[in-house]
Design a protein around this motif. Structure first.
Motif, PDB file in Angstrom:
ATOM      1  N   GLU A 113       0.963  -0.883  -0.176  1.00 33.75           N
ATOM      2  CA  GLU A 113      -0.394  -0.221   0.407  1.00 33.75           C
ATOM      3  C   GLU A 113       0.770   1.233   0.063  1.00 33.75           C
TER       4      GLU A 113
ATOM      5  N   LYS B  38       2.794   1.698  -3.135  1.00 31.53           N
ATOM      6  CA  LYS B  38       1.541   2.330  -4.310  1.00 31.53           C
ATOM      7  C   LYS B  38       1.272   3.744  -4.568  1.00 31.53           C
TER       8      LYS B  38
ATOM      9  N   ASN C  51       2.386  -7.389 -10.277  1.00 25.51           N
ATOM     10  CA  ASN C  51       1.162  -7.647  -9.999  1.00 25.51           C
ATOM     11  C   ASN C  51       0.315  -6.539 -10.753  1.00 25.51           C
TER      12      ASN C  51
ATOM     13  N   ASN D 211      -3.827  -4.649 -11.035  1.00 20.80           N
ATOM     14  CA  ASN D 211      -4.948  -4.835 -11.098  1.00 20.80           C
ATOM     15  C   ASN D 211      -5.547  -5.532 -10.392  1.00 20.80           C
ATOM     16  N   ILE D 212      -5.020  -6.434  -9.226  1.00 18.51           N
ATOM     17  CA  ILE D 212      -4.937  -7.175  -8.700  1.00 18.51           C
ATOM     18  C   ILE D 212      -4.974  -6.752  -7.188  1.00 18.51           C
ATOM     19  N   SER D 213      -6.051  -7.440  -6.176  1.00 16.82           N
ATOM     20  CA  SER D 213      -6.291  -6.909  -4.725  1.00 16.82           C
ATOM     21  C   SER D 213      -4.867  -6.712  -4.290  1.00 16.82           C
ATOM     22  N   PHE D 214      -4.584  -6.182  -3.407  1.00 12.55           N
ATOM     23  CA  PHE D 214      -3.167  -6.352  -2.800  1.00 12.55           C
ATOM     24  C   PHE D 214      -3.430  -7.698  -1.819  1.00 12.55           C
ATOM     25  N   ASN D 215      -4.907  -7.947  -1.016  1.00 10.66           N
ATOM     26  CA  ASN D 215      -4.386  -9.367  -0.055  1.00 10.66           C
ATOM     27  C   ASN D 215      -4.653 -10.684  -1.210  1.00 10.66           C
ATOM     28  N   GLU D 216      -4.875 -10.666  -2.589  1.00 13.84           N
ATOM     29  CA  GLU D 216      -4.938 -11.468  -3.913  1.00 13.84           C
ATOM     30  C   GLU D 216      -3.226 -11.635  -3.531  1.00 13.84           C
TER      31      GLU D 216
ATOM     32  N   GLU E  51      -4.486  -8.001   7.179  1.00 17.41           N
ATOM     33  CA  GLU E  51      -6.240  -7.756   7.338  1.00 17.41           C
ATOM     34  C   GLU E  51      -6.745  -8.602   8.649  1.00 17.41           C
TER      35      GLU E  51
END
Lengths: 293, 207
Positions: free
Chosen positions: A212, A215, A227, A229-234, A285
């Motif tokens: 985060e 970025k 990576n 367009n992919i969520s941070f969790n993923e 999280e």
């Protein structure tokens, strides 16, 4: 270094015996004392778990026994602590490395950081520069090795590489040199491998932890480069295996080092502490939610 | 035997970096598709052997009496085997000469890079600590030769699936060893007590 300035590689208390915990605290306090003795009272603030692990490792492989005695904490006079009885080469080395590493970070912030980083470092820079000179005069070879690796790191980041291995290489090599420098020829290769994997592990934890922040600030982050367009969790889920593989190779090297003492404490760090670090960084999280409960 | 520096076309005062560059350039030339299959291919292969021999000689003479480096002796005995097969590269990898092994491996032309090439590349990367690259290399090796167990095992070691990783197994070993003593004693006594009671006696009155 990420938000976690205390280091990622820690003890895992639930599986630690009380006497091992006392020992760990003793090493932590001894390093604190050594920093103060060699580099002045303000140097004690840079103390963290990564350097404590380094101290524990080096103390464990020495042939001579280290004696701990009861003493008092400088910062909290009511608190008692166990510290090393006499001057210790392993602790001197760990203290010097702490100073060198922190100085490099401050200089980095001072030269390349954003406004807030620059502001923070401008006060610390002159103080730590003087301490750095002292530390690097005591250990000139390793100081040079660390500086060289830092240059390599900068070059790699400027090239904006997407190769995870290349990005981690400089930090990994740095720790490889640091640790192997304290071992004799027969054990150097294994010690280097251990240090390399540990440096790589810490670098990758940092990269995954700071997704985060990097970025937002437009900082270099090799994981982000791979990576979009992919969520941070993923992303964190997907890259857990990277940390697992590195930690396994670290453990393999660890098993081949001859420890004369403190093995159960170090076992806790290697076999539980690393997993804890991986869990913290990859299930961020989830972890934070559980913690607040 | 030819002067190795003449073979590489460099002066004997050349730096190691220059030696490596010379090797790379000549290897690319001798193994280029221009020669493959044609009347000159045998001669190109012989030139390649000569090149490998010269490179090894220079490395040995410069880094000389390093106890790990056994390849000079083996090349003396096995000159006839000294061709583009991978056994000498494996020897280098096993004796820790990663950089040399990589120079040699990269010298092999792209059209000749088979499953074994990718496996050895993976081994080199793994030794270096570049586990991500190693994983990519082993993946290709397995794709090219799915039946090979050696490649499959290597792939598994950097993927950490199935049987759990090294640390998981070590942890299980450690816990088993720790609890053995006490558990064994208690369970043995309990069993003994049960057996005793079955036969009419009583070993432990309170159980």
């Amino acid at each position: 270094m990420g938000d976690n300035m205390f280091g990622y590689v820690r003890i895992y208390k639930p599986e630690l015996k009380f006497k091992e915990y006392e020992l760990y605290k003793g090493i932590y306090c001894s390093l604190c004392k050594q920093l103060g003795k060699s580099y002045g009272i303000f140097s004690r603030f840079i103390l963290n778990y990564d350097f404590t692990l380094l101290s524990a490792l080096l103390l464990a492989t020495k042939t001579e026994e280290t004696e701990f005695i009861k003493s008092h904490c400088t910062f909290c006079p009511v608190k008692k602590c166990l510290t090393c009885k006499s001057q210790d080469s392993a602790l001197e080395f760990a203290a010097a490395i702490s100073i060198i590493t922190v100085y490099q970070k401050i200089r980095d912030d001072f030269e390349d950081g954003n406004f807030i980083d620059k502001l923070k470092s401008v006060f610390l820079y002159p103080y730590f520069k003087a301490k750095y000179k002292k530390a690097s005069m005591r250990y000139p070879q390793i100081s040079e090795d660390i500086s060289n690796q830092l240059l390599m790191q900068k070059e790699t980041e400027n090239s904006n590489t997407s190769s995870i291995d290349l990005a981690a290489d400089a930090s990994a090599k740095s720790l490889g040199f640091i640790i192997s420098s304290q071992f004799d020829k027969s054990a150097k290769e294994v010690a280097y491998r251990f240090g390399y994997c540990l440096g790589r592990f810490i670098y990758l934890c940092d990269a995954l932890d700071d997704l985060e922040k990097d970025k937002k600030n437009g900082n270099y982050n090799v994981i982000l480069n791979n990576n979009h367009n992919i969520s941070f969790n993923e992303i964190r889920n997907n890259y857990a295996y990277l940390l697992e593989v590195t930690a396994d190779e670290l453990a393999k090297a660890y098993e081949l080092i001859n420890f004369h003492r403190y093995k159960s404490l170090l076992d806790n760090i290697i076999y539980y502490g690393l997993d804890e670090a991986i869990a913290k960084v990859t299930r961020k999280e989830e972890y934070n939610c559980e913690k607040s409960v | 035997m030819k002067n190795p520096y003449d073979v590489l076309g460099i002066p004997s005062s050349a730096s190691m970096e220059q030696v490596k560059n010379a090797y790379r350039n000549l290897a690319a030339k001798y193994q280029s598709d221009d020669f493959a299959g044609g009347p000159l291919s045998k001669h190109a292969a012989k030139k390649m052997d000569e090149l490998n021999e010269a490179y090894d000689q220079i490395v040995f003479s410069r880094e000389g009496n390093n106890a790990d480096y056994n390849s000079y002796n083996s090349y003396q005995n096995n000159y006839s085997q000294y061709s583009s097969d991978f056994s000498d590269i494996r020897t280098k990898i096993n004796s820790g000469k990663i950089d040399d092994a990589e120079i040699r491996l990269d010298g092999i032309s792209p059209t000749q890079r088979n499953a074994e090439w990718y496996y050895l590349k993976g081994m080199i990367n793994h030794r270096r600590g570049w586990f991500e690259e190693a994983k990519k290399n082993f993946t290709v090796a397995c794709q090219m030769d799915p039946s090979n167990n050696e490649y499959r095992n290597a792939f598994n070691s950097v993927n950490n699936h199935t049987s759990g990783g090294y640390r998981t197994r070590q942890r299980a070993n450690n816990t088993r060893n720790k609890s053995d003593g006490v558990c064994n004693i208690c369970s043995t006594l309990l069993c003994a007590d049960c057996c005793c009671e079955c036969l009419g006696g009583d070993l432990i009155p309170c159980c």
